[in-house]
Scaffold this motif. Structure first.
Motif, PDB file in Angstrom:
ATOM      1  N   HIS A 217      49.465  37.445  43.633  1.00 55.93           N
ATOM      2  CA  HIS A 217      50.663  36.756  43.145  1.00 55.93           C
ATOM      3  C   HIS A 217      50.337  35.306  42.797  1.00 55.93           C
ATOM      4  O   HIS A 217      50.776  34.779  41.766  1.00 55.93           O
ATOM      5  N   CYS A 218      49.596  34.657  43.701  1.00 57.74           N
ATOM      6  CA  CYS A 218      49.277  33.240  43.514  1.00 57.74           C
ATOM      7  C   CYS A 218      48.344  33.035  42.329  1.00 57.74           C
ATOM      8  O   CYS A 218      48.550  32.120  41.513  1.00 57.74           O
ATOM      9  N   PHE A 219      47.309  33.870  42.219  1.00 59.94           N
ATOM     10  CA  PHE A 219      46.397  33.753  41.078  1.00 59.94           C
ATOM     11  C   PHE A 219      47.174  33.890  39.769  1.00 59.94           C
ATOM     12  O   PHE A 219      46.949  33.140  38.819  1.00 59.94           O
ATOM     13  N   ASP A 220      48.066  34.863  39.731  1.00 59.33           N
ATOM     14  CA  ASP A 220      48.819  35.098  38.502  1.00 59.33           C
ATOM     15  C   ASP A 220      49.671  33.895  38.125  1.00 59.33           C
ATOM     16  O   ASP A 220      49.653  33.446  36.971  1.00 59.33           O
ATOM     17  N   VAL A 221      50.420  33.363  39.072  1.00 60.70           N
ATOM     18  CA  VAL A 221      51.325  32.263  38.733  1.00 60.70           C
ATOM     19  C   VAL A 221      50.555  30.981  38.427  1.00 60.70           C
ATOM     20  O   VAL A 221      50.982  30.170  37.588  1.00 60.70           O
TER      21      VAL A 221
ATOM     22  N   ALA B 105      41.708  52.313  50.953  1.00 59.94           N
ATOM     23  CA  ALA B 105      42.999  52.705  50.385  1.00 59.94           C
ATOM     24  C   ALA B 105      43.720  51.539  49.719  1.00 59.94           C
ATOM     25  O   ALA B 105      44.327  51.694  48.658  1.00 59.94           O
ATOM     26  N   ALA B 106      43.640  50.367  50.337  1.00 64.58           N
ATOM     27  CA  ALA B 106      44.369  49.202  49.828  1.00 64.58           C
ATOM     28  C   ALA B 106      43.540  48.346  48.890  1.00 64.58           C
ATOM     29  O   ALA B 106      44.081  47.581  48.093  1.00 64.58           O
ATOM     30  N   GLY B 107      42.215  48.438  49.007  1.00 68.85           N
ATOM     31  CA  GLY B 107      41.331  47.603  48.202  1.00 68.85           C
ATOM     32  C   GLY B 107      40.960  46.306  48.878  1.00 68.85           C
ATOM     33  O   GLY B 107      39.964  45.667  48.520  1.00 68.85           O
ATOM     34  N   GLY B 108      41.748  45.887  49.861  1.00 66.29           N
ATOM     35  CA  GLY B 108      41.493  44.637  50.570  1.00 66.29           C
ATOM     36  C   GLY B 108      42.698  44.292  51.413  1.00 66.29           C
ATOM     37  O   GLY B 108      43.602  45.123  51.610  1.00 66.29           O
ATOM     38  N   GLY B 109      42.722  43.060  51.895  1.00 61.84           N
ATOM     39  CA  GLY B 109      43.817  42.613  52.739  1.00 61.84           C
ATOM     40  C   GLY B 109      44.741  41.650  52.026  1.00 61.84           C
ATOM     41  O   GLY B 109      45.224  41.913  50.935  1.00 61.84           O
ATOM     42  N   THR B 110      44.960  40.483  52.645  1.00 63.89           N
ATOM     43  CA  THR B 110      45.983  39.559  52.152  1.00 63.89           C
ATOM     44  C   THR B 110      45.669  38.995  50.769  1.00 63.89           C
ATOM     45  O   THR B 110      46.578  38.612  50.036  1.00 63.89           O
ATOM     46  N   LEU B 111      44.390  38.960  50.376  1.00 68.66           N
ATOM     47  CA  LEU B 111      44.075  38.486  49.026  1.00 68.66           C
ATOM     48  C   LEU B 111      44.654  39.412  47.956  1.00 68.66           C
ATOM     49  O   LEU B 111      45.049  38.958  46.880  1.00 68.66           O
ATOM     50  N   LEU B 112      44.713  40.727  48.244  1.00 65.18           N
ATOM     51  CA  LEU B 112      45.309  41.649  47.290  1.00 65.18           C
ATOM     52  C   LEU B 112      46.801  41.833  47.526  1.00 65.18           C
ATOM     53  O   LEU B 112      47.549  42.142  46.590  1.00 65.18           O
ATOM     54  N   GLU B 113      47.242  41.628  48.742  1.00 69.57           N
ATOM     55  CA  GLU B 113      48.666  41.757  49.042  1.00 69.57           C
ATOM     56  C   GLU B 113      49.452  40.537  48.565  1.00 69.57           C
ATOM     57  O   GLU B 113      50.530  40.662  47.975  1.00 69.57           O
ATOM     58  N   LEU B 114      48.928  39.338  48.822  1.00 65.04           N
ATOM     59  CA  LEU B 114      49.645  38.101  48.511  1.00 65.04           C
ATOM     60  C   LEU B 114      48.906  37.209  47.517  1.00 65.04           C
ATOM     61  O   LEU B 114      49.526  36.554  46.681  1.00 65.04           O
ATOM     62  N   GLY B 115      47.586  37.186  47.623  1.00 69.26           N
ATOM     63  CA  GLY B 115      46.807  36.272  46.791  1.00 69.26           C
ATOM     64  C   GLY B 115      46.932  36.546  45.310  1.00 69.26           C
ATOM     65  O   GLY B 115      46.955  35.602  44.504  1.00 69.26           O
TER      66      GLY B 115
ATOM     67  N   ASP C 175      55.437  54.992  29.530  1.00 69.29           N
ATOM     68  CA  ASP C 175      55.063  53.624  29.871  1.00 69.29           C
ATOM     69  C   ASP C 175      55.230  53.399  31.371  1.00 69.29           C
ATOM     70  O   ASP C 175      56.089  54.026  32.018  1.00 69.29           O
ATOM     71  N   VAL C 176      54.423  52.491  31.943  1.00 75.34           N
ATOM     72  CA  VAL C 176      54.405  52.334  33.400  1.00 75.34           C
ATOM     73  C   VAL C 176      54.554  50.878  33.820  1.00 75.34           C
ATOM     74  O   VAL C 176      53.962  49.974  33.229  1.00 75.34           O
ATOM     75  N   PHE C 177      55.369  50.674  34.837  1.00 71.21           N
ATOM     76  CA  PHE C 177      55.539  49.385  35.511  1.00 71.21           C
ATOM     77  C   PHE C 177      54.934  49.560  36.896  1.00 71.21           C
ATOM     78  O   PHE C 177      55.458  50.303  37.725  1.00 71.21           O
ATOM     79  N   VAL C 178      53.801  48.882  37.157  1.00 74.00           N
ATOM     80  CA  VAL C 178      52.998  49.147  38.341  1.00 74.00           C
ATOM     81  C   VAL C 178      53.172  48.033  39.365  1.00 74.00           C
ATOM     82  O   VAL C 178      53.048  46.840  39.033  1.00 74.00           O
ATOM     83  N   GLU C 179      53.438  48.420  40.606  1.00 74.21           N
ATOM     84  CA  GLU C 179      53.494  47.440  41.683  1.00 74.21           C
ATOM     85  C   GLU C 179      52.124  46.792  41.839  1.00 74.21           C
ATOM     86  O   GLU C 179      51.091  47.415  41.594  1.00 74.21           O
ATOM     87  N   LYS C 180      52.127  45.517  42.242  1.00 73.79           N
ATOM     88  CA  LYS C 180      50.841  44.840  42.460  1.00 73.79           C
ATOM     89  C   LYS C 180      50.246  45.289  43.801  1.00 73.79           C
ATOM     90  O   LYS C 180      50.991  45.722  44.694  1.00 73.79           O
ATOM     91  N   PRO C 181      48.902  45.208  43.962  1.00 65.31           N
ATOM     92  CA  PRO C 181      47.946  44.929  42.911  1.00 65.31           C
ATOM     93  C   PRO C 181      47.879  46.099  41.934  1.00 65.31           C
ATOM     94  O   PRO C 181      48.117  47.250  42.317  1.00 65.31           O
TER      95      PRO C 181
ATOM     96  N   LEU D  17      56.331  36.172  41.179  1.00 63.40           N
ATOM     97  CA  LEU D  17      56.476  34.726  41.394  1.00 63.40           C
ATOM     98  C   LEU D  17      56.906  34.022  40.114  1.00 63.40           C
ATOM     99  O   LEU D  17      57.636  33.034  40.153  1.00 63.40           O
ATOM    100  N   ARG D  18      56.475  34.519  38.970  1.00 61.85           N
ATOM    101  CA  ARG D  18      56.880  33.929  37.685  1.00 61.85           C
ATOM    102  C   ARG D  18      58.390  33.948  37.496  1.00 61.85           C
ATOM    103  O   ARG D  18      58.929  33.187  36.683  1.00 61.85           O
ATOM    104  N   TYR D  19      59.062  34.857  38.200  1.00 66.68           N
ATOM    105  CA  TYR D  19      60.491  35.043  37.995  1.00 66.68           C
ATOM    106  C   TYR D  19      61.348  34.353  39.051  1.00 66.68           C
ATOM    107  O   TYR D  19      62.574  34.351  38.914  1.00 66.68           O
ATOM    108  N   GLN D  20      60.743  33.798  40.085  1.00 70.68           N
ATOM    109  CA  GLN D  20      61.543  33.082  41.071  1.00 70.68           C
ATOM    110  C   GLN D  20      62.043  31.778  40.457  1.00 70.68           C
ATOM    111  O   GLN D  20      61.271  31.028  39.856  1.00 70.68           O
TER     112      GLN D  20
END
Length: 367
Positions: free
Chosen positions: A199-203, A187-197, A101-107, A135-138
């Protein structure tokens, strides 16, 4: 309905965990797992020798320079995938081959297409996929959700969320070159939308239900190949709420003390995450942004992780995932949640491209 995942509870009271990637966030996950009861970190992998040395100093007995070798040689219940995004899919595929089983860092992945392939592979192998959307856990965000669900402010026609961080070069003056992958859209897939955004979409979907992206704009404050600023307009049809989201990775001289701001404007009052910060938050932040508590447990130079406000969320997210592994339940933040956040980010990218602005206008600063 029976779970598709195999319970580990009958195998052993202690879960065996491997950590794939021991960079910045990988070290957080490593020290979190080391501090958990009934969890043993049996091995860690990283291509960088200094990172392997860090894992060994923390108390990991075996380290590898390749995560595929670790997966092939260790008997694991679960693996933490804390590698750059371009390696997530391959790491999940290798874990699936070994029933881990895997726990994957976002994204979760670089695209929904890549995420779908990962989840199909996991489903065929019968392994669970969790995602580190913290963010769900803060506690401040949990407090907002509780207050909202209590209904004290009534209907919430408007909400806003902001998520900020240091830019890719770190705080000025930039003294060392950053890793190349965060600035590489392939390599990253995108910038701040995938790094930070993401998190926001999820919460936001956790709060309001399924979201629709209505408009978006991205920009760059630095001459780099990925966006470091993004603003998105969303609608939650079920809740009847319109939401603005802003995320940015800026070259802060001083990062704001609270890097997430969440505000719900209800017809009978307002809820903000600032109202739910721990009483000692500012004093704790002033003492140390990342505080580790050193503890001797029979091994020289081993440190046991003592979570601070932000790191506690990572600890709790991983602990919840491992409990789901133990009981054979679906992870509370699943691969489908990670895929959904990616889908919202992709829609935002598409809308932003229709009205593209390559640069963010900055005010002139006079001495």
């Amino acid at each position: 309905m029976l779970s598709q995942f195999r319970s580990r509870a009958g195998d052993s009271r202690t879960l065996s965990v491997g950590v794939l990637g021991v960079g910045n966030i990988g070290t957080v996950h490593l020290k979190s797992a080391l501090a958990m009861p009934d969890v043993t970190v049996v091995a860690a992998a990283d291509a960088v020798p200094a990172n392997r040395d860090r894992a060994e100093r923390a108390g990991v007995e075996r380290t590898y320079d390749d995560y595929a070798t670790l997966l092939a040689n260790e008997e694991l219940d679960a693996a933490v995938v804390a590698l750059p995004p371009f390696l997530h899919a391959e790491a999940v595929e290798r874990a699936a081959e070994h029933g881990v089983d895997v726990f994957v860092e976002k994204p979760l992945a670089r695209s929904t297409e890549e995420a779908d392939r990962m989840l199909e592979t996991a489903a065929r192998a019968g392994i669970a996929v969790g995602v580190d959307h913290t963010l769900r856990y803060q506690p401040d965000v949990v407090g907002v959700k509780s207050a909202y669900e209590d209904g004290d402010v009534g209907h919430v026609p408007y909400a806003s969320i902001t998520r900020l961080n240091d830019g890719p070069l770190g705080r000025p003056p930039a003294e060392t070159a950053p890793p190349s992958w965060p600035l590489d859209p392939d390599a990253a897939g995108g910038g701040t939308l995938l790094e930070l955004g993401v998190h926001c979409f999820d919460v936001l979907e956790w709060l309001f239900g399924e979201l629709e992206v209505r408009a978006a704009a991205t920009g760059r404050t630095l001459d780099i190949d990925v966006e470091d600023a993004a603003t998105v307009l969303l609608r939650a049809p079920e809740a009847g709420t319109t939401i603005t989201l802003h995320c940015g990775s800026y070259q802060w001289e001083e990062l704001p003390e609270v890097n997430t701001r969440l505000r719900l404007e209800g017809i009978a009052g307002t809820i903000t995450n600032r109202d739910h910060l721990p009483e000692n938050f500012y004093a704790g932040a002033a003492r140390a942004a990342l505080e580790n508590v050193a503890s001797r447990v029979g091994v020289a130079d081993r440190t046991v992780f003592g979570p601070t406000f932000y790191l506690q969320a990572h600890y709790d997210a991983l602990a919840d995932f491992l409990e789901a592994v133990r009981t054979g339940e679906e992870p509370p933040v699943s691969g489908r949640d990670g895929q959904r956040s990616l889908a919202l980010a992709e829609r935002a990218y598409d809308l932003a491209a229709e009205t593209a602005t390559d640069e963010v206008e900055l005010p002139e600063v006079r001495p």
